[in-house]
Design an enzyme around this catalytic site. Sequence first.
Site, PDB file in Angstrom:
ATOM      1  N   SER A 194       0.504  -1.420  -0.134  1.00 20.84           N
ATOM      2  CA  SER A 194       0.269   0.008   0.095  1.00 20.84           C
ATOM      3  C   SER A 194       0.670   1.263  -0.043  1.00 20.84           C
ATOM      4  O   SER A 194       1.776   1.041   0.782  1.00 20.84           O
ATOM      5  CB  SER A 194      -0.730   0.016   1.423  1.00 20.84           C
ATOM      6  OG  SER A 194      -1.631   1.400   1.528  1.00 20.84           O
ATOM      7  N   TYR A 254      -2.506   5.386  -4.214  1.00 20.71           N
ATOM      8  CA  TYR A 254      -3.375   6.483  -4.497  1.00 20.71           C
ATOM      9  C   TYR A 254      -2.722   7.138  -5.227  1.00 20.71           C
ATOM     10  O   TYR A 254      -1.292   7.989  -5.034  1.00 20.71           O
ATOM     11  CB  TYR A 254      -3.805   7.123  -2.936  1.00 20.71           C
ATOM     12  CG  TYR A 254      -4.511   5.617  -1.559  1.00 20.71           C
ATOM     13  CD1 TYR A 254      -6.174   5.404  -2.279  1.00 20.71           C
ATOM     14  CD2 TYR A 254      -3.774   4.974  -0.785  1.00 20.71           C
ATOM     15  CE1 TYR A 254      -6.261   4.761  -1.947  1.00 20.71           C
ATOM     16  CE2 TYR A 254      -4.483   4.492  -0.258  1.00 20.71           C
ATOM     17  CZ  TYR A 254      -5.718   3.615  -0.035  1.00 20.71           C
ATOM     18  OH  TYR A 254      -6.456   3.154   0.713  1.00 20.71           O
ATOM     19  N   THR A 280      -6.072   2.333  -6.858  1.00 21.08           N
ATOM     20  CA  THR A 280      -6.725   2.838  -6.619  1.00 21.08           C
ATOM     21  C   THR A 280      -7.877   4.401  -7.353  1.00 21.08           C
ATOM     22  O   THR A 280      -7.103   4.714  -6.731  1.00 21.08           O
ATOM     23  CB  THR A 280      -7.052   2.114  -5.055  1.00 21.08           C
ATOM     24  OG1 THR A 280      -5.881   1.348  -4.324  1.00 21.08           O
ATOM     25  CG2 THR A 280      -8.189   2.358  -4.535  1.00 21.08           C
ATOM     26  N   ARG A 297     -16.475   6.580   8.571  1.00 26.55           N
ATOM     27  CA  ARG A 297     -16.500   4.777   9.079  1.00 26.55           C
ATOM     28  C   ARG A 297     -17.352   5.265  11.047  1.00 26.55           C
ATOM     29  O   ARG A 297     -15.657   6.035  11.478  1.00 26.55           O
ATOM     30  CB  ARG A 297     -15.189   4.718   9.122  1.00 26.55           C
ATOM     31  CG  ARG A 297     -14.100   4.316   7.362  1.00 26.55           C
ATOM     32  CD  ARG A 297     -13.097   3.640   6.984  1.00 26.55           C
ATOM     33  NE  ARG A 297     -13.107   3.766   5.853  1.00 26.55           N
ATOM     34  CZ  ARG A 297     -11.626   3.397   5.760  1.00 26.55           C
ATOM     35  NH1 ARG A 297     -11.144   3.315   6.188  1.00 26.55           N
ATOM     36  NH2 ARG A 297     -11.370   3.456   4.389  1.00 26.55           N
ATOM     37  N   LYS A 326      -7.752  -0.246  -9.384  1.00 22.39           N
ATOM     38  CA  LYS A 326      -8.666  -1.632  -7.941  1.00 22.39           C
ATOM     39  C   LYS A 326      -9.673  -0.010  -8.013  1.00 22.39           C
ATOM     40  O   LYS A 326     -10.069   0.909  -7.671  1.00 22.39           O
ATOM     41  CB  LYS A 326      -7.818  -1.501  -6.843  1.00 22.39           C
ATOM     42  CG  LYS A 326      -8.439  -1.910  -6.510  1.00 22.39           C
ATOM     43  CD  LYS A 326      -7.389  -1.999  -4.672  1.00 22.39           C
ATOM     44  CE  LYS A 326      -7.491  -3.116  -3.769  1.00 22.39           C
ATOM     45  NZ  LYS A 326      -8.662  -2.355  -2.463  1.00 22.39           N
ATOM     46  N   SER A 378     -13.727  -3.884  -7.045  1.00 25.32           N
ATOM     47  CA  SER A 378     -14.039  -3.831  -5.391  1.00 25.32           C
ATOM     48  C   SER A 378     -14.654  -2.895  -4.780  1.00 25.32           C
ATOM     49  O   SER A 378     -15.391  -2.354  -5.823  1.00 25.32           O
ATOM     50  CB  SER A 378     -12.954  -3.789  -5.705  1.00 25.32           C
ATOM     51  OG  SER A 378     -12.576  -3.687  -3.738  1.00 25.32           O
ATOM     52  N   HIS A 428     -13.444  -2.168  -2.184  1.00 23.72           N
ATOM     53  CA  HIS A 428     -12.684  -1.643  -1.110  1.00 23.72           C
ATOM     54  C   HIS A 428     -13.671  -2.133   0.376  1.00 23.72           C
ATOM     55  O   HIS A 428     -13.224  -1.511   1.632  1.00 23.72           O
ATOM     56  CB  HIS A 428     -12.669   0.196  -0.951  1.00 23.72           C
ATOM     57  CG  HIS A 428     -11.464   0.469  -0.309  1.00 23.72           C
ATOM     58  ND1 HIS A 428     -10.550   0.889  -1.305  1.00 23.72           N
ATOM     59  CD2 HIS A 428     -10.322   0.693   0.638  1.00 23.72           C
ATOM     60  CE1 HIS A 428      -9.677   1.311  -0.619  1.00 23.72           C
ATOM     61  NE2 HIS A 428      -9.965   1.646   0.333  1.00 23.72           N
ATOM     62  N   ARG A 443     -15.760   0.040   2.846  1.00 25.57           N
ATOM     63  CA  ARG A 443     -15.375   0.522   3.543  1.00 25.57           C
ATOM     64  C   ARG A 443     -15.363   1.636   2.855  1.00 25.57           C
ATOM     65  O   ARG A 443     -14.744   3.023   3.242  1.00 25.57           O
ATOM     66  CB  ARG A 443     -13.899   0.754   3.661  1.00 25.57           C
ATOM     67  CG  ARG A 443     -13.256  -0.800   4.797  1.00 25.57           C
ATOM     68  CD  ARG A 443     -11.704  -0.700   4.712  1.00 25.57           C
ATOM     69  NE  ARG A 443     -11.022   0.035   5.339  1.00 25.57           N
ATOM     70  CZ  ARG A 443     -10.814   0.004   6.647  1.00 25.57           C
ATOM     71  NH1 ARG A 443     -11.510  -0.994   7.032  1.00 25.57           N
ATOM     72  NH2 ARG A 443     -10.236   0.809   7.154  1.00 25.57           N
ATOM     73  N   ASP A 497     -11.665  -8.635  -4.725  1.00 20.26           N
ATOM     74  CA  ASP A 497     -11.740  -8.404  -3.744  1.00 20.26           C
ATOM     75  C   ASP A 497     -12.853  -7.897  -3.218  1.00 20.26           C
ATOM     76  O   ASP A 497     -14.458  -7.770  -3.412  1.00 20.26           O
ATOM     77  CB  ASP A 497     -11.039  -6.887  -3.991  1.00 20.26           C
ATOM     78  CG  ASP A 497     -10.302  -5.871  -2.860  1.00 20.26           C
ATOM     79  OD1 ASP A 497      -9.243  -6.499  -2.201  1.00 20.26           O
ATOM     80  OD2 ASP A 497     -11.037  -5.221  -2.215  1.00 20.26           O
TER      81      ASP A 497
END
Length: 372
Positions: free
Chosen positions: A119, A141, A167, A176, A244, A266, A268, A271, A299
């Site tokens: 990451s 990112y 991503t 969150r 992604k 995906s 995520h 999230r 994913d």
Amino acid sequence: MVAEPIVTDLPAGAPPVCLADFAERARAVLPEQVWDYVAGGSGGEVTLTANRRALDRVGVLPRVLRGVEVPDLTTPLLGRRYAMPVGVAPIAYQRLVHPDGELALAAAAGAAGVPYVASTLGSVPIEEVAASGAEVWFQLYWLRDRELVRDLLARVRGAGCRALVVTVDVPVLGRRFRDLRNAFRLPPGVTAANLPNGRHDLAHGGTPGVSPVPARSGADFAPALRWADLAWLREHIDLPLVVKGVLDPRDARDAVRAGADAVVVSNHGGRQFDGAPASVTMLPEVVEAVGDRCEVFLDSGVRSGTDVLRALALGATGVLVGRPLIWALAVGGRPGAETALDLLAGELRDALALAGCADAAAARELRTVPVG
């Protein structure tokens, strides 16, 4: 034969027999705020819950009398052959759960013969992760500072990374609630090691009811990423390019037109946008949309070898696995992660044999039906 999954530095008791065993033990050893940070999703966690439920509703029709004894798990991914159609998903700040963090999980991936996706927000610099012996793909990112992006790309090349995974589903960080209620912040010593100074001034503060982690992300991430930016990236990197965070088949087609070698279906891990469908729900449509023009990975929610089989039967090239390996890292470091990957390989081997598949590629010819 798969070796007995005995890990000496796991907590006392019977050895784990499935990936869920690691989750139970990780919750017992991790601080509650760290558990919530990794386990939680955005909003009411509707999408997080949907990922698991949707996978459980995928029934696979096994074939019989196929003469299969020991299936071959090896699979080509992005032009290289790996031990199974599985990669370690990018997860930030792995030193939150174990002092060795990314170094331990990457080394476990290397020992298992699967790719490790590092990451941008890793807590160990990419150069050190790449030196672990793993086949490393780097997850990017998109940053506000284009020069920082250029610098990261140069470091990715210099470190010998095998692919770039960009991503695209984080224009802003999802809300969150667990982190907000906990006022979750990074502990001292855990930083975004791939970014200048780790942006520690933003991620380590905090006030009640406010998590500083979104502030750090908002300061660094470029929210207005466009297809033209992806085309620019394609021109400036000579590695396989993976996009992604794709759910809509139209976006998958656009990714191919922009030069993507693979897309990752995906949400995520539940999230980001709480209201998105389960990733596996959209997998067949994305596979149909791109045809044979790029590879497709799944994913979000993968927890077992049977889940890997389900994804393959729905047309995926492979899957990325995240949280279960973080739980294994938390309770056992590198040996724990190695055991988890060994268990996953054993489960996939059994699932293929029971479904009548001589190898992973044969799983893509299986039929699926809804169950439950």
